[in-house]
Design a protein around this motif. Structure first.
Motif, PDB file in Angstrom:
ATOM      1  N   ASP A 176      -6.061  48.423 -10.008  1.00  0.00           N
ATOM      2  CA  ASP A 176      -6.971  49.345  -9.331  1.00  0.00           C
ATOM      3  C   ASP A 176      -8.415  48.863  -9.429  1.00  0.00           C
ATOM      4  OD1 ASP A 176      -4.792  50.923  -8.779  1.00  0.00           O
ATOM      5  OD2 ASP A 176      -5.390  52.595 -10.074  1.00  0.00           O
ATOM      6  N   GLY A 177      -8.793  48.397 -10.608  1.00  0.00           N
ATOM      7  CA  GLY A 177     -10.153  47.927 -10.804  1.00  0.00           C
ATOM      8  C   GLY A 177     -10.475  46.720  -9.944  1.00  0.00           C
ATOM      9  N   ARG A 178      -9.514  45.811  -9.821  1.00  0.00           N
ATOM     10  CA  ARG A 178      -9.734  44.629  -8.986  1.00  0.00           C
ATOM     11  C   ARG A 178      -9.854  45.013  -7.514  1.00  0.00           C
ATOM     12  NH1 ARG A 178      -5.789  42.467 -12.693  1.00  0.00           N
ATOM     13  NH2 ARG A 178      -4.107  42.826 -11.179  1.00  0.00           N
ATOM     14  N   LEU A 179      -8.981  45.924  -7.066  1.00  0.00           N
ATOM     15  CA  LEU A 179      -8.926  46.261  -5.649  1.00  0.00           C
ATOM     16  C   LEU A 179     -10.042  47.196  -5.204  1.00  0.00           C
ATOM     17  CD1 LEU A 179      -5.079  46.643  -5.096  1.00  0.00           C
ATOM     18  CD2 LEU A 179      -6.558  44.756  -4.412  1.00  0.00           C
ATOM     19  N   THR A 180     -10.692  47.875  -6.124  1.00  0.00           N
ATOM     20  CA  THR A 180     -11.814  48.728  -5.755  1.00  0.00           C
ATOM     21  C   THR A 180     -13.155  48.041  -6.017  1.00  0.00           C
ATOM     22  OG1 THR A 180     -11.722  49.809  -7.931  1.00  0.00           O
ATOM     23  CG2 THR A 180     -10.571  50.892  -6.109  1.00  0.00           C
ATOM     24  N   SER A 181     -13.118  46.781  -6.455  1.00  0.00           N
ATOM     25  CA  SER A 181     -14.365  46.039  -6.670  1.00  0.00           C
ATOM     26  C   SER A 181     -15.013  45.722  -5.327  1.00  0.00           C
ATOM     27  CB  SER A 181     -14.086  44.739  -7.432  1.00  0.00           C
ATOM     28  OG  SER A 181     -13.320  43.847  -6.646  1.00  0.00           O
ATOM     29  N   ALA A 182     -16.262  45.388  -5.361  1.00  0.00           N
ATOM     30  CA  ALA A 182     -17.030  45.001  -4.171  1.00  0.00           C
ATOM     31  C   ALA A 182     -17.004  46.085  -3.094  1.00  0.00           C
ATOM     32  CB  ALA A 182     -16.493  43.683  -3.603  1.00  0.00           C
ATOM     33  N   GLY A 183     -16.892  47.344  -3.510  1.00  0.00           N
ATOM     34  CA  GLY A 183     -16.956  48.439  -2.554  1.00  0.00           C
ATOM     35  C   GLY A 183     -15.720  48.638  -1.707  1.00  0.00           C
ATOM     36  N   GLN A 184     -14.586  48.048  -2.084  1.00  0.00           N
ATOM     37  CA  GLN A 184     -13.372  48.177  -1.290  1.00  0.00           C
ATOM     38  C   GLN A 184     -12.763  49.573  -1.429  1.00  0.00           C
ATOM     39  OE1 GLN A 184     -11.117  44.077  -1.036  1.00  0.00           O
ATOM     40  NE2 GLN A 184     -11.573  44.512  -3.170  1.00  0.00           N
ATOM     41  N   LEU A 185     -12.038  49.980  -0.388  1.00  0.00           N
ATOM     42  CA  LEU A 185     -11.341  51.264  -0.354  1.00  0.00           C
ATOM     43  C   LEU A 185      -9.869  51.004  -0.100  1.00  0.00           C
ATOM     44  CD1 LEU A 185     -11.304  54.433  -0.081  1.00  0.00           C
ATOM     45  CD2 LEU A 185     -11.677  54.052   2.385  1.00  0.00           C
ATOM     46  N   LEU A 186      -8.990  51.627  -0.910  1.00  0.00           N
ATOM     47  CA  LEU A 186      -7.556  51.473  -0.711  1.00  0.00           C
ATOM     48  C   LEU A 186      -6.883  52.841  -0.750  1.00  0.00           C
ATOM     49  CD1 LEU A 186      -5.219  48.698  -1.982  1.00  0.00           C
ATOM     50  CD2 LEU A 186      -4.483  51.076  -2.109  1.00  0.00           C
ATOM     51  N   ILE A 207      -9.643  48.226   3.005  1.00  0.00           N
ATOM     52  CA  ILE A 207     -10.773  47.749   3.789  1.00  0.00           C
ATOM     53  C   ILE A 207     -11.903  47.389   2.839  1.00  0.00           C
ATOM     54  CG2 ILE A 207     -11.880  50.021   4.110  1.00  0.00           C
ATOM     55  CD1 ILE A 207     -12.425  49.125   7.039  1.00  0.00           C
ATOM     56  N   GLY A 208     -12.708  46.422   3.249  1.00  0.00           N
ATOM     57  CA  GLY A 208     -13.837  45.990   2.443  1.00  0.00           C
ATOM     58  C   GLY A 208     -15.015  46.940   2.530  1.00  0.00           C
ATOM     59  N   GLU A 209     -16.114  46.517   1.935  1.00  0.00           N
ATOM     60  CA  GLU A 209     -17.313  47.357   1.890  1.00  0.00           C
ATOM     61  C   GLU A 209     -17.797  47.728   3.289  1.00  0.00           C
ATOM     62  OE1 GLU A 209     -21.555  47.425  -0.521  1.00  0.00           O
ATOM     63  OE2 GLU A 209     -20.629  45.493  -0.028  1.00  0.00           O
ATOM     64  N   ASP A 210     -17.626  46.820   4.245  1.00  0.00           N
ATOM     65  CA  ASP A 210     -17.974  47.090   5.637  1.00  0.00           C
ATOM     66  C   ASP A 210     -16.860  47.927   6.263  1.00  0.00           C
ATOM     67  OD1 ASP A 210     -18.689  47.177   8.272  1.00  0.00           O
ATOM     68  OD2 ASP A 210     -18.532  45.010   8.631  1.00  0.00           O
ATOM     69  N   ARG A 211     -17.088  49.221   6.388  1.00  0.00           N
ATOM     70  CA  ARG A 211     -16.049  50.123   6.881  1.00  0.00           C
ATOM     71  C   ARG A 211     -15.827  49.994   8.390  1.00  0.00           C
ATOM     72  NH1 ARG A 211     -15.572  50.368   1.888  1.00  0.00           N
ATOM     73  NH2 ARG A 211     -15.385  52.325   0.731  1.00  0.00           N
ATOM     74  N   THR A 212     -16.598  49.131   9.062  1.00  0.00           N
ATOM     75  CA  THR A 212     -16.355  48.864  10.484  1.00  0.00           C
ATOM     76  C   THR A 212     -15.500  47.609  10.667  1.00  0.00           C
ATOM     77  OG1 THR A 212     -18.333  47.475  10.791  1.00  0.00           O
ATOM     78  CG2 THR A 212     -18.590  49.864  11.050  1.00  0.00           C
ATOM     79  N   GLY A 213     -15.061  47.013   9.558  1.00  0.00           N
ATOM     80  CA  GLY A 213     -14.277  45.787   9.635  1.00  0.00           C
ATOM     81  C   GLY A 213     -12.795  46.052   9.819  1.00  0.00           C
ATOM     82  N   LEU A 272      -2.328  57.872   9.718  1.00  0.00           N
ATOM     83  CA  LEU A 272      -3.005  59.127  10.068  1.00  0.00           C
ATOM     84  C   LEU A 272      -4.114  59.440   9.064  1.00  0.00           C
ATOM     85  CD1 LEU A 272       0.102  61.241  11.101  1.00  0.00           C
ATOM     86  CD2 LEU A 272      -1.799  60.588  12.596  1.00  0.00           C
ATOM     87  N   ARG A 273      -3.820  59.260   7.804  1.00  0.00           N
ATOM     88  CA  ARG A 273      -4.811  59.504   6.753  1.00  0.00           C
ATOM     89  C   ARG A 273      -6.004  58.568   6.908  1.00  0.00           C
ATOM     90  NH1 ARG A 273      -5.697  58.446   0.986  1.00  0.00           N
ATOM     91  NH2 ARG A 273      -6.131  60.440  -0.018  1.00  0.00           N
ATOM     92  N   TRP A 274      -5.735  57.350   7.332  1.00  0.00           N
ATOM     93  CA  TRP A 274      -6.767  56.327   7.448  1.00  0.00           C
ATOM     94  C   TRP A 274      -7.801  56.660   8.517  1.00  0.00           C
ATOM     95  CZ3 TRP A 274      -7.929  53.181   3.830  1.00  0.00           C
ATOM     96  CH2 TRP A 274      -8.697  52.038   4.057  1.00  0.00           C
ATOM     97  N   ARG A 275      -7.386  57.426   9.514  1.00  0.00           N
ATOM     98  CA  ARG A 275      -8.341  57.798  10.558  1.00  0.00           C
ATOM     99  C   ARG A 275      -9.476  58.639   9.984  1.00  0.00           C
ATOM    100  NH1 ARG A 275      -6.028  56.693  15.706  1.00  0.00           N
ATOM    101  NH2 ARG A 275      -8.005  57.415  16.587  1.00  0.00           N
TER     102      ARG A 275
END
Length: 358
Positions: free
Chosen positions: A248-258, A279-285, A313-316
């Motif tokens: 969890d710590g690795r995957l939420t680093s650098a502002g990532q969202l999972l 998705i990475g820190e850029d939520r438009t990516g 659906l949740r991701w929207r």
């Protein structure tokens, strides 16, 4: 006069602002360049920021690599990853040589260095993935599974020359996230009705809630053993709640969202299916599907459709500005590909899974 080729270890900094961060920043840039050159999809590669925490955390996987230079110019890199389970035999290699440097001995030298390093660490199975456009050419390669084909490219020629064998083909598919969500809602409700009351949908964002860590660990461990892998020989992984916390710590680093959508089998209180979107820190990516699995004992209940549709659906709501989601699935994994196709995913590229035993 030809400038001598030198190969040295990639320096891993503590931060990307550190004075010694140049190699690592270049690694992220080169990965995106290679993905763009090969298939026109630079976002398939992780950024340096996304890689930094995992590379500095060696408890579960050790990441190493080498940089090739001619003078001061970087002409290629190679990374080698080693899972840390006792008795592990595999080494995962990623060869990064841009088109401008290919054919000058760089790729041979880097792959040779990677193989030597893997031997030095006692690994006997080398694994590497190649990327391919979704096109047909005169030279097509078929894996031992017989499922799927990929185009022959310079990298595959090199791998065959060095004794690697194509074991599996994976399809890279994308879904436009800006479409109508009502078909997803209907499909989800139909799947939940088919599954019945024995199965309960559970959703969360990382970090994983403490009450779910043990169950999540159990299903994550099954990804290596239950997902179709052809003749690729992956090391079994040992998972517990503590490892989930580290991941969890690795995957939420650098502002990532999972985001996770999972299914619990109510009678046994066991998580038996899951889907992850990252998705990475850029939520438009671009969004990446990080993992999806239905354990063998619980297939046939449309659980894959449940976790896939529920998370989309949740991701929207979680990342409403992300334009599309990208996922990889083995060509022989027809149940999951059927789900993807029904939801609206379309093929955009392919990957070849290569293996060599030393």
């Amino acid at each position: 006069m030809t400038v001598e080729l030198t190969i040295s270890p990639i320096t891993v900094p503590l931060s990307l602002d550190a004075p010694d961060a140049a190699d690592f920043v270049a690694l992220g840039d080169l990965g995106r360049q290679i993905c763009d050159e090969l298939v026109g999809l630079p976002d398939l590669a992780e950024t340096a920021a996304q890689m930094l925490v995992p590379w500095n955390d060696t408890e579960d996987t050790v990441h190493t690599g080498f940089v090739a230079r001619r003078g001061d110019d970087i002409v290629g890199m190679v990374t080698i990853d080693y899972v840390q389970e006792e008795g592990a035999r595999t080494a995962e290699i990623d060869l990064l040589v841009p088109e401008a440097s290919w054919g000058q001995g760089v790729e041979d030298a880097l792959l040779e260095r990677a193989e030597d390093e893997a031997r030095r660490r006692g690994r006997s199975i080398l694994q590497l993935w190649s990327l391919h456009r979704a096109t047909e050419t005169e030279r097509m390669l078929t894996p031992k599974t017989g499922w799927g084909r990929v185009t022959a490219i310079a990298l595959t020629d090199l791998l065959e020359q060095r004794g690697f064998r194509l074991e599996q083909v994976e399809r890279n598919s994308e879904l436009d996230l800006r479409g109508d969500v009502e078909p997803l809602r209907r499909t989800l409700e139909e799947a939940r009705a088919f599954a019945g009351d024995d199965y309960r949908l559970v959703e969360w964002n990382l970090p994983t809630p403490p009450a779910l860590r043990d169950g999540y660990a159990g299903v994550l461990a099954r990804l290596v053993t239950d997902a179709p892998s052809g003749d690729m020989e992956f090391d079994a992984e040992e998972w517990d709640a503590a490892r989930v916390v580290r991941r969890d710590g690795r995957l939420t680093s650098a502002g990532q969202l999972l985001s996770v959508a999972a299914v619990e089998h109510v009678p046994s209180a066991t998580i038996v299916a899951y889907n992850e979107l990252l998705i990475g820190e850029d939520r438009t990516g671009v969004t990446h599907q990080f993992g999806t699995l239905v354990t063998r004992e619980h297939r046939g209940h449309r659980l894959g459709m449940i976790v896939k549709c529920a998370n989309l659906l949740r991701w929207r709501e979680q990342a409403p500005l992300s334009p599309r989601v990208s996922t990889f699935n083995a060509e022989e994994n027809r149940p999951m590909l059927d789900i993807n196709e029904a939801v609206g995913f379309v093929p955009v590229s392919y990957a070849g899974a290569w293996q060599k035993k030393i």
